[in-house]
Each structure stands twice: as C-alpha cells, then as structure tokens.
Motif scaffolding. Structure first.
Motif, PDB file in Angstrom:
ATOM      1  N   TRP A   1      40.061  44.106  35.406  1.00 53.90           N
ATOM      2  CA  TRP A   1      41.110  44.514  36.337  1.00 53.90           C
ATOM      3  C   TRP A   1      42.175  43.438  36.375  1.00 53.90           C
ATOM      4  O   TRP A   1      41.876  42.268  36.626  1.00 53.90           O
ATOM      5  N   ILE A   2      43.418  43.832  36.122  1.00 56.89           N
ATOM      6  CA  ILE A   2      44.515  42.878  35.934  1.00 56.89           C
ATOM      7  C   ILE A   2      45.609  43.119  36.960  1.00 56.89           C
ATOM      8  O   ILE A   2      46.118  44.235  37.096  1.00 56.89           O
ATOM      9  N   GLU A   3      45.972  42.065  37.651  1.00 56.30           N
ATOM     10  CA  GLU A   3      47.096  42.089  38.588  1.00 56.30           C
ATOM     11  C   GLU A   3      48.188  41.186  38.025  1.00 56.30           C
ATOM     12  O   GLU A   3      47.949  40.007  37.752  1.00 56.30           O
ATOM     13  N   VAL A   4      49.379  41.741  37.822  1.00 52.89           N
ATOM     14  CA  VAL A   4      50.521  40.977  37.335  1.00 52.89           C
ATOM     15  C   VAL A   4      51.390  40.675  38.549  1.00 52.89           C
ATOM     16  O   VAL A   4      51.877  41.593  39.219  1.00 52.89           O
TER      17      VAL A   4
ATOM     18  N   GLN B   1      34.004  35.816  30.885  1.00 47.51           N
ATOM     19  CA  GLN B   1      35.109  36.656  31.321  1.00 47.51           C
ATOM     20  C   GLN B   1      34.831  37.288  32.678  1.00 47.51           C
ATOM     21  O   GLN B   1      33.967  38.145  32.809  1.00 47.51           O
ATOM     22  N   LYS B   2      35.588  36.849  33.682  1.00 48.53           N
ATOM     23  CA  LYS B   2      35.489  37.467  34.999  1.00 48.53           C
ATOM     24  C   LYS B   2      36.181  38.824  34.955  1.00 48.53           C
ATOM     25  O   LYS B   2      37.145  39.024  34.223  1.00 48.53           O
ATOM     26  N   PRO B   3      35.717  39.782  35.753  1.00 45.87           N
ATOM     27  CA  PRO B   3      36.303  41.114  35.688  1.00 45.87           C
ATOM     28  C   PRO B   3      37.645  41.264  36.413  1.00 45.87           C
ATOM     29  O   PRO B   3      38.308  42.269  36.262  1.00 45.87           O
ATOM     30  N   PHE B   4      38.065  40.265  37.192  1.00 44.68           N
ATOM     31  CA  PHE B   4      39.325  40.329  37.925  1.00 44.68           C
ATOM     32  C   PHE B   4      40.219  39.184  37.471  1.00 44.68           C
ATOM     33  O   PHE B   4      39.800  38.023  37.506  1.00 44.68           O
ATOM     34  N   VAL B   5      41.447  39.529  37.056  1.00 45.38           N
ATOM     35  CA  VAL B   5      42.344  38.542  36.467  1.00 45.38           C
ATOM     36  C   VAL B   5      43.726  38.657  37.095  1.00 45.38           C
ATOM     37  O   VAL B   5      44.262  39.761  37.235  1.00 45.38           O
ATOM     38  N   TRP B   6      44.296  37.515  37.426  1.00 47.20           N
ATOM     39  CA  TRP B   6      45.669  37.441  37.919  1.00 47.20           C
ATOM     40  C   TRP B   6      46.528  36.922  36.781  1.00 47.20           C
ATOM     41  O   TRP B   6      46.369  35.788  36.333  1.00 47.20           O
TER      42      TRP B   6
END
Length: 159
Positions: free
Chosen positions: A79-82, A121-126
């Motif tokens: 899950w990616i938050e830009v 690899q964590k499942p949540f990425v900023w």
C-alpha cells in the motif's frame, strides 16, 4: 489468494478498480516504484475509486494498492501513499494509514489477508513527492515507526 481476486472480492466500488501491472498509479508515481516488471500483478487507485462515493468523500483516503509477487512465489499487497514528506505531514499520513487499515479490515478482508510483510518489505509505504524533511531521530520519525511506517522515501524497490 491473488491480488486481482482479492480486489474483486472487496466491497463496491473498489471491487471494480483492478488494473494490470502498475497501471492504476499515475505515470509520475509508477517511476518511483521499481521491481521485477513481471512481478507486478495488479494495482488499484483507492483514492480515485472511492472519491465519488459519498461514504468516503471526506475520509483521509490512502492512494494506491499494488499486487506484487515476492521471490518466494507468494503474492503480497503493498500500500503506497504519495505525499509531501515533512514533519508537519506525519499526522496526516498516520490518519490515512489508520483509515486504510480499518477499510481493509471492514470492506476488503481478502486484501487485508495478503497485506503481510515479506522479507524486509513492509506492506505500507510513504513515497515522498519531493525531498524528505523528516530527520530520523525526531519525535515524528519515532511516531511513524510506532505506527509501522518507515521514513518516507523517493522510490521503493520491491524484492
């Protein structure tokens, strides 16, 4: 379970938002996400899929979900938050993360089940939209770690 199947099992309107590969990511964001091309199994633009739905219009929505086949052969949701990466934005990203976790648990349980840490690899990425302005030893950096997020970065490379 495969990412595509998990998306299709989610509640409407997310269930109709599957895209092959990284196609759901905006072009400029696709370049920030690297890995083995054939390992990208699909993607969703969560923000785009839910913005017209009155139930989610004012929620702090997360940006993207990405299906990725780990070298182990198992599929994972990342899950990616830009978002701008400054100390003043930490609480906003944490609110989005908390929203996403509730949404996955309540409305997309199959996606929630494949949201696991594989290797490092964590499942949540900023992903940062520009330079990262959060020093690693600040209270904001500690707050991110306490919520399971690493410091923002300008690109992610999946194994």
């Amino acid at each position: 379970m495969k990412f595509k199947e998990a998306v299709e099992a989610a509640a409407h309107p997310l269930n109709d938002s599957y895209n092959p590969g990284k196609q759901a990511l905006k072009r400029e964001h696709r370049a920030q996400v690297r890995g083995r091309d054939r390992a990208f199994t699909g993607s969703v633009d969560i923000d785009g899929a839910l913005q017209a739905d009155p139930r989610y219009r004012h929620d702090p929505r997360w940006d993207y979900g990405l299906g990725y086949e780990h070298r182990s052969g198992h599929e994972q949701a990342v899950w990616i938050e830009v978002h701008p990466a400054s100390t003043s934005e930490v609480r906003a990203v944490i609110q989005k993360l908390q929203w996403l976790k509730r949404y996955l648990s309540d409305r997309a349980p199959a996606l929630n089940r494949i949201t696991v840490m594989m290797g490092k690899q964590k499942p949540f990425v900023w992903l940062a939209t520009s330079a990262v302005k959060i020093p690693p030893n600040t209270p904001q950096a500690r707050l991110l770690r306490a919520h399971g997020l690493d410091l923002p970065r300008q690109q992610i490379t999946l194994p």
